[in-house]
Scaffold this motif. Structure first.
Motif, PDB file in Angstrom:
ATOM      1  N   HIS A  36       0.801  -1.230   0.000  1.00 56.16           N
ATOM      2  CA  HIS A  36       0.000   0.000   0.000  1.00 56.16           C
ATOM      3  C   HIS A  36       0.832   1.277   0.000  1.00 56.16           C
ATOM      4  O   HIS A  36       0.276   2.364  -0.201  1.00 56.16           O
ATOM      5  N   ALA A  39       2.799   4.447  -0.872  1.00 60.48           N
ATOM      6  CA  ALA A  39       2.909   5.284  -2.080  1.00 60.48           C
ATOM      7  C   ALA A  39       4.265   5.963  -2.140  1.00 60.48           C
ATOM      8  O   ALA A  39       4.635   6.525  -3.169  1.00 60.48           O
ATOM      9  N   VAL A  40       5.003   5.926  -1.033  1.00 56.91           N
ATOM     10  CA  VAL A  40       6.343   6.535  -0.998  1.00 56.91           C
ATOM     11  C   VAL A  40       7.328   5.510  -0.444  1.00 56.91           C
ATOM     12  O   VAL A  40       6.931   4.539   0.210  1.00 56.91           O
ATOM     13  N   PRO A  45       7.350   5.480   4.095  1.00 56.03           N
ATOM     14  CA  PRO A  45       6.087   5.990   4.639  1.00 56.03           C
ATOM     15  C   PRO A  45       6.187   6.323   6.131  1.00 56.03           C
ATOM     16  O   PRO A  45       7.002   5.736   6.846  1.00 56.03           O
ATOM     17  N   ASP A  93       0.904   7.928   7.066  1.00 55.01           N
ATOM     18  CA  ASP A  93       0.489   7.122   5.904  1.00 55.01           C
ATOM     19  C   ASP A  93      -0.155   5.814   6.366  1.00 55.01           C
ATOM     20  O   ASP A  93      -1.043   5.281   5.708  1.00 55.01           O
ATOM     21  N   LYS A 145      -3.902   4.455   6.005  1.00 51.71           N
ATOM     22  CA  LYS A 145      -4.434   3.102   6.048  1.00 51.71           C
ATOM     23  C   LYS A 145      -4.325   2.630   7.496  1.00 51.71           C
ATOM     24  O   LYS A 145      -3.291   2.837   8.145  1.00 51.71           O
TER      25      LYS A 145
END
Ligand code: CP
Length: 316
Positions: free
Chosen positions: A161, A163-164, A167, A231, A268
């Motif tokens: 999950h 995105a970086v 996180p 995140d 999340k």
């Protein structure tokens, strides 16, 4: 891999994680490598996810599985060396573990902390006794101090999950009516550090974890501040390590609700489960789009399978 009791048993964590990811794409792809081998799963404490996911993982590799709930189906075990066994325990771990090792090729053991005597729990008496006497590779299904199968699944879930590259992962304490062990948060902190996540731990004062697990993490006692820009939010209760086993009262405001996440980066939300709804995490989070707890639990199969495969000599 010779055993799986902590992150220290893993030579290359990234490789193990990638193996779990690969297994997820086709869990039955190597269904012959465990043929003729037997996994023994020994539970001193209850379990839903660990019990089912590890059995499924073994079956995906063609292994046979034997499950023993020691406190219901087995003889009460003695762990003290030199004990005069004229009280409740009918069998010493020296014989019991050795016999299990005679029947099984790999052994998994769940043995929770008693939460009465910190030194005894953190010495991992039960895990170490099985390691010493079973004569087989041993997998921790959650010990007094760590839950590495959970942590590997957690790292897989974050990797899927994120995105970086790095996180912000916030592990937050949450309320619970009963005293829970520190194994999951200890282990999560250990693995999050291993994977170099930007780890922030938030908890009320008095709920510090053992320093060996939190070294390198930022500690923030203000939960709202900690959650800003998160995140991932990993929610977990644990009892006090310093006032060993203390539950703490009047801390209901630490429950994670949708409102608490308003300044996060659409974080999340994770929890190892089982979770007490509207005590630890609100319905509005668990039933909302930010919760990934079911997917996280699903990943327990692939984490367990990567470990079994590595112990069977078929890792990477
Ligand atoms: N998270 C976890 O280990 O779940 P169980 O206690 O149900 O196995």
């Amino acid at each position: 891999m010779k055993q799986f009791l902590s992150a220290a048993d893993v030579e290359q964590a990234e490789v193990l994680l990638n193996l779990a990811r690969e297994i997820k794409t086709d869990p039955r792809a190597r269904r012959w490598i465990g043929r003729g081998k037997t996994l023994g799963l020994i539970f001193m404490n209850p379990s839903l996810r660990t019990r089912m996911s590890t059995q499924l993982a073994a079956r995906n590799l063609g292994m046979e599985v034997i499950v023993l709930n020691v406190n219901e189906d087995g003889w009460k075990l003695e762990f003290e060396d030199g004990a005069v066994m004229n009280a409740g325990a009918a069998e010493h771990v020296r014989e019991a573990a050795a016999v299990m090792g005679a029947y099984c090729d790999i052994i998994g053991l769940r043995a929770f902390a008693g939460l009465k005597d910190r030194s005894q729990d953190y010495a991992e008496q039960m895990l170490n006794a099985f390691r010493q006497y079973c004569g087989r590779p041993l997998i921790s299904l959650e010990s007094a101090v760590r839950h590495p199968l959970q942590s590997l699944a957690d790292m897989l879930t974050i990797a899927e999950h994120a995105a970086v590259a790095r996180p912000k992962v916030v592990m937050t304490w949450a309320p619970h009516p009963r005293a829970l062990p520190q194994a999951v948060p200890n282990s999560f902190a250990e693995w999050a550090r291993l994977f170099k996540h930007d780890l922030v731990i938030t908890h009320p004062k008095g709920f510090e974890l053992a320093p060996e697990f939190t070294e390198g993490a930022r500690i923030e006692h203000n939960q709202d501040v900690a959650l800003e820009g998160a995140d991932f939010v990993y929610v977990k209760n644990w009892s006090s390590w310093s006032d060993y086993g203390a539950v703490g009262g009047g801390l209901d405001s630490w429950q994670v609700t949708a409102d608490k996440l308003r300044n996060s980066n659409k974080a999340k939300v994770m929890h190892c489960l089982p979770v007490r709804r509207n005590v630890v995490i609100g319905d509005d989070v668990l039933d909302g789009p930010q919760s990934i707890v079911i997917e996280q639990a699903g990943n327990r199969v692939f984490a367990a399978q990567a470990v079994l495969q590595s112990i069977l000599g078929e890792g990477r």
